[in-house]
Scaffold this motif. Structure first.
Motif, PDB file in Angstrom:
ATOM      1  N   THR A 183      -2.769 -64.634  19.934  1.00 27.20           N
ATOM      2  CA  THR A 183      -2.310 -65.737  19.088  1.00 27.20           C
ATOM      3  C   THR A 183      -3.298 -66.885  18.983  1.00 27.20           C
ATOM      4  O   THR A 183      -2.990 -67.884  18.319  1.00 27.20           O
ATOM      5  CB  THR A 183      -0.975 -66.291  19.623  1.00 27.20           C
ATOM      6  N   THR A 184      -4.459 -66.769  19.596  1.00 28.99           N
ATOM      7  CA  THR A 184      -5.423 -67.871  19.579  1.00 28.99           C
ATOM      8  C   THR A 184      -6.603 -67.519  18.687  1.00 28.99           C
ATOM      9  O   THR A 184      -7.329 -66.558  18.964  1.00 28.99           O
ATOM     10  CB  THR A 184      -5.917 -68.183  21.001  1.00 28.99           C
ATOM     11  N   THR A 191      -4.845 -80.245  20.627  1.00 34.68           N
ATOM     12  CA  THR A 191      -4.862 -78.794  20.816  1.00 34.68           C
ATOM     13  C   THR A 191      -3.942 -78.186  19.783  1.00 34.68           C
ATOM     14  O   THR A 191      -2.776 -78.564  19.685  1.00 34.68           O
ATOM     15  CB  THR A 191      -4.384 -78.420  22.233  1.00 34.68           C
ATOM     16  N   HIS A 240      -1.738 -64.847  24.718  1.00 39.66           N
ATOM     17  CA  HIS A 240      -2.654 -65.952  24.396  1.00 39.66           C
ATOM     18  C   HIS A 240      -3.829 -65.448  23.556  1.00 39.66           C
ATOM     19  O   HIS A 240      -4.217 -66.094  22.569  1.00 39.66           O
ATOM     20  CB  HIS A 240      -3.164 -66.595  25.685  1.00 39.66           C
ATOM     21  N   GLU A 241      -4.388 -64.300  23.933  1.00 38.92           N
ATOM     22  CA  GLU A 241      -5.499 -63.741  23.166  1.00 38.92           C
ATOM     23  C   GLU A 241      -5.060 -63.350  21.750  1.00 38.92           C
ATOM     24  O   GLU A 241      -5.792 -63.574  20.773  1.00 38.92           O
ATOM     25  CB  GLU A 241      -6.069 -62.517  23.878  1.00 38.92           C
ATOM     26  N   GLU A 257       2.984 -70.542  28.475  1.00 39.63           N
ATOM     27  CA  GLU A 257       2.122 -70.621  27.300  1.00 39.63           C
ATOM     28  C   GLU A 257       2.516 -71.864  26.501  1.00 39.63           C
ATOM     29  O   GLU A 257       3.677 -72.067  26.181  1.00 39.63           O
ATOM     30  CB  GLU A 257       2.290 -69.367  26.445  1.00 39.63           C
ATOM     31  N   ARG A 308       0.305 -73.158  17.422  1.00 36.91           N
ATOM     32  CA  ARG A 308       0.357 -71.836  16.807  1.00 36.91           C
ATOM     33  C   ARG A 308       1.812 -71.436  16.572  1.00 36.91           C
ATOM     34  O   ARG A 308       2.677 -71.774  17.372  1.00 36.91           O
ATOM     35  CB  ARG A 308      -0.312 -70.808  17.707  1.00 36.91           C
ATOM     36  N   GLU A 341     -10.528 -71.147  13.178  1.00 41.49           N
ATOM     37  CA  GLU A 341      -9.769 -72.399  13.209  1.00 41.49           C
ATOM     38  C   GLU A 341     -10.383 -73.432  12.276  1.00 41.49           C
ATOM     39  O   GLU A 341      -9.683 -74.136  11.553  1.00 41.49           O
ATOM     40  CB  GLU A 341      -9.714 -72.926  14.644  1.00 41.49           C
TER      41      GLU A 341
END
Length: 899
Positions: free
Chosen positions: A639-640, A499, A636-637, A423, A502, A646
């Protein structure tokens, strides 16, 4: 004065807030030392060298706790329990307790006091059900009188003499309406206390101590618990859950390592403890086995999706190097030449360590790494900061290369060693929070951009090509006169990453940042992802070495050892169930009017966890998934943020201002475990000197080793010195800071060796010049494995002008002789020049060298007059000779004509 002597004579302490008067005196000493060092660096010549630590200079150890013990433990919490000397240990696991059941719970009572206790009796008591983990933590610190629901007393055979222990079976009744029960009428999470009464000495029977924990009582048919049934929303979506599975361990790497090429440097470990953890039955072996078994096959697919291996990249790198063999040693030989002879360079026997014994964990390291590679290839893997370093402390050094190494190198190590894609752009600060100044540095955690910007070495060389400084030294003396070292900020904000980066932070550490659900805007391109701090603080107290985390409420900080390991583990598992239930009961409504609960992100402490405790926590998560109380969610889901979130947060965060000093987010409470100012100062000074020394060297196409790779291991040592791991336990804090001091000391000693290997060699005699044009000769030596591009600077009396070479190229592990001319004043007779070798950007490197030149005096004056006299005499004799010769030739010509 030798630079090492200079820094050994300097106190490296400063004051923060209100400190003791003796600390204030150290502040003044430090101020004068830094000022002196700054002024020396500002003139053409002066002292140079790496900086040591307080302990190395003969002072008390770095990192000694400055704050009161109340920062670790609230003295008003459970005072009677702490003073009793009687211990209760819960021996029976209390998981999956269904409402309406009755069972016997085994307890052990041990008398650790110096008095005999008798007339002992025990009973269960409980308080009201709690709605969330924050309320649960507070309830466990309440006075025993708040536990108003009681069961019957059970007598204990006695008396119990000092050192004696006894095991008791105590009935636990959760049946509603039972006369012997605790009055539990509905599923939920209840704070439970085991009350021990007795008599000590000739006193009366009274309350002695207690054992406390959270008890999850579930519905018999569904296996779930609901603490707020009146607010239950049956249509609410099941919350997602994701959990980190930390793999960390002290590596025991001997500090002071430098890079080598094309082969890596010999691996030296202080002990073989890591091998014991990797071998069958060891801690790391069991942790990996537990994870592989729980996530294996179809039955473990949901748990595999909901978990992510969080590995310390330093651990992975060291284990990978162990496979080729290693040595257990206590010291490391210098990698630089003691002599300038090229024929002595790169000899294998010159680099051999004085070893104590060969390491015995190569086979175990290879097997463990192969299994870890399998686990990583089947699921999610994320890198922790290097060596568990405190990124807030690292950012305070103001050294971007330390920040880059801490946050970006781990991703490449995982990709290369474990052969998997980790990640990316996810920072997991082990402190649980980031300060606002730290957030300005977090764009450096981006590993998805161009290689020349995200790779630390490539970024370094790019700055060199552009002629920009790699480290920002203070430009004026005013800042150095400030008795308090200012919080360092980057001179210019780093550009927002393409990119986003996080950052996992606790929900109570981002109180003033713009928020949207669990996401907060910490700066352009930097998004905070919140997890429940009270849950994480509760989990931190599980295991054999319970931790006190800096984001925990000081009101709830008490000695966690007042409750047994089994009780704390029961509390942790119940807290996980409570967090999932609370997420479902308290469902926010999004912009489309859809009820969408926030996911539960479980962040166990990145510490040497006990395998048994970790296994039970993993089992709790697995049961929540199996019973449908939670659904698996990838890291990933979780924390994104989506595009709309955004965009909103980026606009709210505004432009990055690295000099802004606002309290919008950061540590919510005093953190007694944070690295001290003394340690940060030592890391700052040493890392800046490393950058100067690296800049002095020049890459050579004929040498596989690069300058940055040569110095990188020393930078990584500083990250180990600022680690979070080991600091968050009040009993272990002193030992951890002592080990950090040891790392800084070894690092300083190695830097001194490197510094002394690049030097101007004094002639050892007085130059006597016949004329102003007479050259001055000096030898420059380089013991480093790469060429040095140096400059000679000087300091002399007024009127002195030394014509030095524009560039001084010293070959790798070699030496050269160079000459200079000087215009020196005639008075006094002897002039002392101080020469120093520095980098092309003016960074101080070598020790100063004094050259004494005899400019004039009686001897030189007499010699000059004698020479002039001889020249005049020679001229007169030449004129006389010429006149005589002319007369002789004239006489001969007259005779010839007469004949």
């Amino acid at each position: 004065m030798n630079p090492s002597d200079f820094f050994r004579s300097t106190d490296t302490y400063r004051a923060v807030g209100v400190r003791r008067q003796d600390r204030a005196r150290r502040v003044r000493a430090l101020t004068g030392s830094i000022l002196a060092a700054g002024l020396i660096a500002a003139i053409p010549v002066g002292q140079a060298g790496p900086v040591g630590t307080a302990a190395a200079q003969g002072h008390e150890l770095l990192g000694a706790p400055d704050g009161p013990m109340s920062q670790w433990r609230n003295p008003s919490v459970r005072e009677d329990d702490a003073a009793s000397g009687i211990e209760i240990r819960l021996d029976t696991p209390l998981e999956n307790i269904d409402l309406g059941t009755k069972q016997l719970v085994n307890l052990t009572i041990e008398n650790r006091s110096e008095q005999v206790v008798d007339n002992l009796s025990l009973r269960f008591q409980r308080a009201d059900a709690v709605e969330d983990t924050a309320a649960a933590r507070l309830s466990l610190t309440d006075h025993q009188s708040t536990y108003g629901y009681t069961g019957p007393f059970t007598d204990v055979a006695g008396p119990l003499r000092p050192g004696d222990s006894v095991t008791v079976a105590l009935p636990l009744d959760t049946a509603p309406g039972s006369p012997d029960g605790l009055g539990i009428g509905a599923p939920g999470v209840y704070p439970v206390m085991i009350n021990l009464n007795g008599r000590t000495g000739e006193g009366i029977i009274r309350y002695l101590t207690s054992e406390r924990f959270l008890l999850a009582v579930t519905d018999r048919t569904t296996g779930s618990l609901h603490t707020r049934t009146s607010q239950e929303n049956p249509a609410a979506e099941v919350p997602g859950i994701t959990m980190l599975w930390p793999l960390t361990a002290p590596t025991g790497l001997v500090a002071g390592e430098t890079g080598e090429a094309p082969m890596s440097a010999p691996l030296l470990l202080e002990n073989d403890d890591l091998a014991a953890q990797l071998q069958e039955g060891g801690r790391l072996d069991r942790l990996l086995d537990i994870y592989l078994e729980a996530t294996d096959g179809e039955s473990g697919s949901a748990l595999r999706e909901a978990t992510c291996l969080a590995v310390d990249p330093q651990l992975i790198e060291v284990v990978d190097r162990m496979r080729a063999g290693y040595t257990v040693a206590t010291e490391r030989l210098s990698p630089v030449s003691d002599t300038p002879r090229l024929r002595d360079s790169w000899r294998a026997d010159s680099a051999a360590p004085r070893a104590e014994q060969p390491g015995g964990g190569a086979v175990a390291a290879d097997a463990w790494l192969a299994r870890l590679r399998t686990a990583a290839g089947q699921g999610c893997t994320v890198a922790l900061p290097w060596a568990g370093t405190d990124i807030n402390a690292v950012s305070r050094t103001g050294n971007q290369w330390l920040v880059r190494e801490a946050l970006s190198r781990g991703t490449s190590i995982i990709a290369d060693v474990l052969d998997t894609e980790p990640e990316r752009n996810l920072v997991i600060p082990l402190s649980g929070y980031v300060t606002e100044s730290t957030a300005a540095w977090l764009p450096l955690a981006d590993t998805t951009g161009p290689a020349d910007t995200v790779n630390p070495e490539s970024a370094w060389e790019l700055l060199q090509q552009q002629g920009l400084p790699t480290v920002h030294h203070p430009a004026d003396t005013a800042a150095l006169e400030d008795p308090a070292m200012p919080e360092p900020y980057p001179r210019a904000a780093f550009p927002a990453p393409a990119t986003g980066v996080r950052v996992l932070v606790t929900d109570n550490s981002v109180w003033g940042a713009p928020a949207r659900g669990r996401f907060t805007g910490l700066g352009p391109g930097v998004t905070g992802v919140s997890y429940e701090g009270s849950l994480a603080a509760t989990l931190a107290a599980t295991g054999p070495e319970p931790l006190t985390v800096g984001y925990s409420n000081p009101e709830t900080r008490h000695d966690p050892n007042l409750d047994s390991e089994r009780a704390r583990l029961t509390t942790g598992n119940s807290a996980v169930r409570l967090a999932v239930d609370a997420a479902r009961q308290s469902v926010p409504v999004d912009d489309q009017g859809t009820a969408a609960p926030e996911p539960v992100i479980i962040v166990p402490p990145a510490a040497p966890a006990a395998p048994a405790a970790s296994a039970e926590l993993l089992g709790t998560v697995a049961r929540l998934l199996e019973t449908g109380q939670a659904r698996p969610l990838t890291l990933h889901e979780a924390t994104t943020p989506d595009a709309a979130t955004e965009t909103t947060l980026s606009r709210s965060a505004g432009p990055a201002d690295p000099n802004r000093r606002m309290d919008r987010f950061g540590p919510p409470f005093p953190d007694p475990s944070a690295p001290s100012d003394d340690e940060v100062l030592a890391a700052t000074q040493q890392s800046n000197y490393m950058n100067d020394l690296t800049q002095l060297m020049v890459n050579d196409p004929g040498i596989a080793l690069t300058r940055y790779a040569f110095m990188r291991p020393l930078m990584l040592d500083l990250l180990r010195g600022l680690t979070v791991i080991g600091r968050r336990n009040a009993e272990e804090y002193a030992a951890s800071t002592a080990h950090a001091d040891h790392i800084f000391t070894l690092n300083r000693e190695m830097l001194e060796k490197l510094q002394s290997s690049v030097a101007l060699l004094p002639p050892g005699y007085v130059y006597t010049r016949v004329s102003q044009s007479s050259p001055l000769l000096i030898v420059a030596r380089n013991g480093l494995p790469l060429p040095v591009d140096g400059r000679i600077s000087y300091l002399g009396p007024p009127g002195s002008v030394v014509h030095v070479p524009d560039q001084l190229w010293i070959p790798a592990k070699g030496s050269i002789m160079t000459q200079m001319t000087a215009d020196l004043p005639n008075e006094p007779d002897k002039v002392t020049l101080v020469l120093r070798l520095s980098g092309s950007q003016g960074s101080v490197v070598s020790d100063p060298v004094e050259i004494t030149v005899q400019t004039q005096g009686p001897l030189i004056g007499l010699l000059g007059r004698l020479i002039v006299g001889l020249l005049v005499l020679a001229l007169i004799l030449r004129l006389i000779q010429t006149k005589i010769m002319r007369r002789i030739r004239g006489a001969r010509n007259t005779e010839t004509h007469s004949g």
